[in-house]
Design a protein around this motif. Structure first.
Motif, PDB file in Angstrom:
ATOM      1  N   GLN A  49      65.928  65.190  35.268  1.00 32.11           N
ATOM      2  CA  GLN A  49      65.671  65.374  34.057  1.00 32.11           C
ATOM      3  C   GLN A  49      63.655  64.975  33.495  1.00 32.11           C
ATOM      4  OE1 GLN A  49      67.480  64.769  29.830  1.00 32.11           O
ATOM      5  NE2 GLN A  49      69.067  64.519  31.736  1.00 32.11           N
ATOM      6  N   ARG A  50      63.215  64.372  34.564  1.00 29.10           N
ATOM      7  CA  ARG A  50      62.084  63.731  35.354  1.00 29.10           C
ATOM      8  C   ARG A  50      61.286  62.764  33.536  1.00 29.10           C
ATOM      9  NH1 ARG A  50      58.900  67.211  37.993  1.00 29.10           N
ATOM     10  NH2 ARG A  50      57.254  66.877  37.442  1.00 29.10           N
ATOM     11  N   LEU A  51      62.784  62.049  33.984  1.00 32.73           N
ATOM     12  CA  LEU A  51      62.166  61.047  32.808  1.00 32.73           C
ATOM     13  C   LEU A  51      61.962  59.331  33.274  1.00 32.73           C
ATOM     14  CD1 LEU A  51      65.662  61.274  30.296  1.00 32.73           C
ATOM     15  CD2 LEU A  51      63.629  62.169  30.176  1.00 32.73           C
ATOM     16  N   VAL A  52      61.705  59.215  34.521  1.00 30.26           N
ATOM     17  CA  VAL A  52      61.435  57.965  35.192  1.00 30.26           C
ATOM     18  C   VAL A  52      60.137  58.640  35.550  1.00 30.26           C
ATOM     19  CG1 VAL A  52      62.335  56.414  36.789  1.00 30.26           C
ATOM     20  CG2 VAL A  52      63.822  57.839  35.835  1.00 30.26           C
ATOM     21  N   LYS A  53      59.459  57.105  35.473  1.00 31.69           N
ATOM     22  CA  LYS A  53      57.679  57.396  36.288  1.00 31.69           C
ATOM     23  C   LYS A  53      57.571  55.846  36.963  1.00 31.69           C
ATOM     24  CE  LYS A  53      55.303  59.935  33.240  1.00 31.69           C
ATOM     25  NZ  LYS A  53      53.984  60.526  32.344  1.00 31.69           N
ATOM     26  N   VAL A  54      57.087  56.511  37.827  1.00 30.46           N
ATOM     27  CA  VAL A  54      57.114  55.019  38.797  1.00 30.46           C
ATOM     28  C   VAL A  54      55.264  54.704  39.172  1.00 30.46           C
ATOM     29  CG1 VAL A  54      57.605  53.853  41.983  1.00 30.46           C
ATOM     30  CG2 VAL A  54      59.409  55.154  40.008  1.00 30.46           C
ATOM     31  N   ASP A  55      54.580  53.876  38.972  1.00 27.87           N
ATOM     32  CA  ASP A  55      53.012  53.820  39.100  1.00 27.87           C
ATOM     33  C   ASP A  55      52.258  55.246  38.344  1.00 27.87           C
ATOM     34  OD1 ASP A  55      53.491  51.639  39.788  1.00 27.87           O
ATOM     35  OD2 ASP A  55      53.390  52.761  41.672  1.00 27.87           O
ATOM     36  N   ARG A  57      53.771  58.323  37.310  1.00 27.48           N
ATOM     37  CA  ARG A  57      53.602  59.571  38.513  1.00 27.48           C
ATOM     38  C   ARG A  57      55.272  59.921  38.849  1.00 27.48           C
ATOM     39  NH1 ARG A  57      51.338  61.782  43.510  1.00 27.48           N
ATOM     40  NH2 ARG A  57      48.951  61.624  42.293  1.00 27.48           N
ATOM     41  N   VAL A  58      56.024  61.177  38.064  1.00 28.38           N
ATOM     42  CA  VAL A  58      57.038  61.299  37.867  1.00 28.38           C
ATOM     43  C   VAL A  58      58.082  61.146  39.162  1.00 28.38           C
ATOM     44  CG1 VAL A  58      58.995  63.245  37.295  1.00 28.38           C
ATOM     45  CG2 VAL A  58      57.281  62.697  35.792  1.00 28.38           C
ATOM     46  N   ARG A  59      59.263  60.174  39.511  1.00 30.91           N
ATOM     47  CA  ARG A  59      60.149  60.757  40.581  1.00 30.91           C
ATOM     48  C   ARG A  59      61.372  61.306  40.389  1.00 30.91           C
ATOM     49  NH1 ARG A  59      55.785  60.548  43.998  1.00 30.91           N
ATOM     50  NH2 ARG A  59      54.927  58.557  43.608  1.00 30.91           N
ATOM     51  N   THR A  60      61.462  62.288  41.311  1.00 32.14           N
ATOM     52  CA  THR A  60      63.216  62.929  41.054  1.00 32.14           C
ATOM     53  C   THR A  60      64.601  62.549  42.406  1.00 32.14           C
ATOM     54  OG1 THR A  60      62.346  64.983  42.172  1.00 32.14           O
ATOM     55  CG2 THR A  60      61.906  64.801  39.760  1.00 32.14           C
ATOM     56  N   ASP A  61      63.783  61.381  42.881  1.00 31.25           N
ATOM     57  CA  ASP A  61      64.079  61.157  44.610  1.00 31.25           C
ATOM     58  C   ASP A  61      65.193  60.190  43.788  1.00 31.25           C
ATOM     59  OD1 ASP A  61      66.179  60.570  46.515  1.00 31.25           O
ATOM     60  OD2 ASP A  61      63.843  60.340  47.410  1.00 31.25           O
ATOM     61  N   ILE A  62      66.489  59.976  43.829  1.00 29.86           N
ATOM     62  CA  ILE A  62      67.597  59.099  43.579  1.00 29.86           C
ATOM     63  C   ILE A  62      67.270  57.845  44.418  1.00 29.86           C
ATOM     64  CG2 ILE A  62      68.549  60.297  41.903  1.00 29.86           C
ATOM     65  CD1 ILE A  62      71.078  59.692  44.650  1.00 29.86           C
ATOM     66  N   ASN A  63      66.964  57.698  45.488  1.00 29.59           N
ATOM     67  CA  ASN A  63      66.558  56.753  46.599  1.00 29.59           C
ATOM     68  C   ASN A  63      64.904  56.743  46.790  1.00 29.59           C
ATOM     69  OD1 ASN A  63      69.307  56.504  47.167  1.00 29.59           O
ATOM     70  ND2 ASN A  63      69.062  58.078  48.180  1.00 29.59           N
ATOM     71  N   TYR A  64      64.920  56.728  45.871  1.00 30.98           N
ATOM     72  CA  TYR A  64      63.241  56.880  46.341  1.00 30.98           C
ATOM     73  C   TYR A  64      62.226  55.708  46.340  1.00 30.98           C
ATOM     74  CZ  TYR A  64      58.125  56.962  44.806  1.00 30.98           C
ATOM     75  OH  TYR A  64      56.631  56.220  45.341  1.00 30.98           O
ATOM     76  N   ILE A  72      57.579  50.942  36.672  1.00 31.30           N
ATOM     77  CA  ILE A  72      58.501  51.874  36.746  1.00 31.30           C
ATOM     78  C   ILE A  72      58.938  51.708  35.266  1.00 31.30           C
ATOM     79  CG2 ILE A  72      61.311  52.385  36.746  1.00 31.30           C
ATOM     80  CD1 ILE A  72      61.230  50.746  38.688  1.00 31.30           C
ATOM     81  N   SER A  73      58.568  52.965  34.814  1.00 28.47           N
ATOM     82  CA  SER A  73      58.606  53.179  33.037  1.00 28.47           C
ATOM     83  C   SER A  73      59.486  54.320  32.990  1.00 28.47           C
ATOM     84  CB  SER A  73      57.235  54.224  32.987  1.00 28.47           C
ATOM     85  OG  SER A  73      56.089  53.073  33.241  1.00 28.47           O
ATOM     86  N   LEU A  74      60.384  53.806  31.482  1.00 29.91           N
ATOM     87  CA  LEU A  74      61.492  54.864  31.314  1.00 29.91           C
ATOM     88  C   LEU A  74      60.334  55.579  29.596  1.00 29.91           C
ATOM     89  CD1 LEU A  74      64.471  52.861  32.195  1.00 29.91           C
ATOM     90  CD2 LEU A  74      63.302  54.916  33.443  1.00 29.91           C
ATOM     91  N   GLU A  75      59.652  56.632  29.329  1.00 31.50           N
ATOM     92  CA  GLU A  75      59.532  56.810  28.228  1.00 31.50           C
ATOM     93  C   GLU A  75      60.324  57.235  27.122  1.00 31.50           C
ATOM     94  OE1 GLU A  75      57.021  60.058  28.909  1.00 31.50           O
ATOM     95  OE2 GLU A  75      55.403  58.470  29.935  1.00 31.50           O
ATOM     96  N   LYS A  76      61.736  57.272  27.463  1.00 34.20           N
ATOM     97  CA  LYS A  76      62.951  57.927  26.371  1.00 34.20           C
ATOM     98  C   LYS A  76      63.333  56.367  25.518  1.00 34.20           C
ATOM     99  CE  LYS A  76      64.315  62.004  25.894  1.00 34.20           C
ATOM    100  NZ  LYS A  76      65.454  62.709  26.338  1.00 34.20           N
ATOM    101  N   THR A  77      63.479  55.455  26.312  1.00 31.93           N
ATOM    102  CA  THR A  77      63.527  54.077  25.721  1.00 31.93           C
ATOM    103  C   THR A  77      61.631  53.008  24.944  1.00 31.93           C
ATOM    104  OG1 THR A  77      63.489  53.160  27.719  1.00 31.93           O
ATOM    105  CG2 THR A  77      65.779  54.258  26.942  1.00 31.93           C
ATOM    106  N   ASP A  78      61.099  53.731  25.565  1.00 38.01           N
ATOM    107  CA  ASP A  78      59.445  53.201  25.430  1.00 38.01           C
ATOM    108  C   ASP A  78      59.597  51.668  26.351  1.00 38.01           C
ATOM    109  OD1 ASP A  78      56.972  52.652  24.718  1.00 38.01           O
ATOM    110  OD2 ASP A  78      58.042  52.443  22.786  1.00 38.01           O
ATOM    111  N   GLU A  79      60.183  51.841  27.864  1.00 39.49           N
ATOM    112  CA  GLU A  79      60.515  50.862  28.192  1.00 39.49           C
ATOM    113  C   GLU A  79      59.202  51.101  29.422  1.00 39.49           C
ATOM    114  OE1 GLU A  79      64.814  48.560  28.000  1.00 39.49           O
ATOM    115  OE2 GLU A  79      64.786  50.591  28.824  1.00 39.49           O
TER     116      GLU A  79
END
Length: 241
Positions: A49-55, A57-64, A72-79
């Motif tokens: 769902q492109r909810l996780v950003k690292v530095d 940038r959106v990352r979609t690989d679960i093993n990144y 690591i930014s989670l915009e949905k939870t503002d964390e």
């Protein structure tokens, strides 16, 4: 990091900017540390769902592979979280503010001149920055704005600056650089002193400068000061000295 009772299967980090032994796959962070998912499939649904950003940038690989200093930014939870080591040498779930999440610290691994006489530097997280400040030397630290990619500040590798050990027996400890022993043909040894007055020494390659007079980043609970076994026991028992 992983529960010893749930089997031998651990996610292998994908190839990326950090060494596989010095990074944390995002699936471990989301499922095992933050408990935002129960299974690997649920982590996959979150990532896709492109909810996780690292530095930034959106990352979609679960093993990144997220490594030291990554945000690591989670915009949905503002964390926002920064991956730093605690005094036991483990990656800490360290929450930071939105202002602090706009930058990260990068250690200079290489300074060189490329094609067309263009000077560039390579950082510990695999970034190549062209036309960098000519003051920069190997082992210096830069404060990098992850949104613009610009260098905001420079901390030289010199006596008096604050540093963290990122490898070795003293992993996670923070102190001021006190002295540097030069050994030609061998490893330079760096002597550090923490706020509690404890002195320790490690190889130069294990030291990561994190600020000048004080750290540029916030630190986990212990603030980089490692307690002795007796001090740990007293803290648990609530004994005050």
């Amino acid at each position: 990091m992983l529960d010893k009772l749930t089997g031998v299967w651990a996610p292998k980090p994908s190839a990326g900017p950090h060494k596989s032994r010095e990074c944390l796959p995002l699936i471990i962070f989301l499922r095992n540390r933050l408990k935002y998912a129960l299974t690997g499939n649920e982590v996959n649904l979150i990532m896709k769902q492109r909810l996780v950003k690292v530095d930034g940038r959106v990352r979609t690989d679960i093993n990144y592979p997220a490594g030291f200093q990554d945000v690591i930014s989670l915009e949905k939870t503002d964390e926002n979280f920064r991956l730093v080591y605690d005094v036991k040498g483990r990656f800490a779930v360290h929450r930071i503010t939105a202002e602090e999440a706009q930058y990260k610290l990068c250690k200079i691994k290489k300074v060189a001149v490329g094609k067309g006489n263009i000077p560039y530097v390579v950082t510990h997280d695999g970034r190549t920055i062209r036309y960098a400040d000519p003051i920069l030397k190997t082992n210096d630290t830069i404060k990098l704005n992850t949104e613009t990619g610009e260098i905001e500040d420079i901390a030289s590798f010199e006596v008096g600056n604050v540093a963290m050990c990122v490898q070795g027996h003293n992993l996670g400890r923070v102190g001021v650089i006190v002295h540097r022993d030069r050994h030609h043909g061998g490893f330079d040894i760096i002597h550090l002193k923490d706020k509690a007055g404890h002195e320790y020494a490690t190889r130069m390659s294990n030291v990561f400068v994190i600020g000048k007079d004080k750290p540029w980043i916030t630190l986990p609970k212990e603030k980089g000061i490692r307690k002795t076994v007796i001090e740990e026991r007293d803290r648990r028992l609530g004994i005050k000295k």
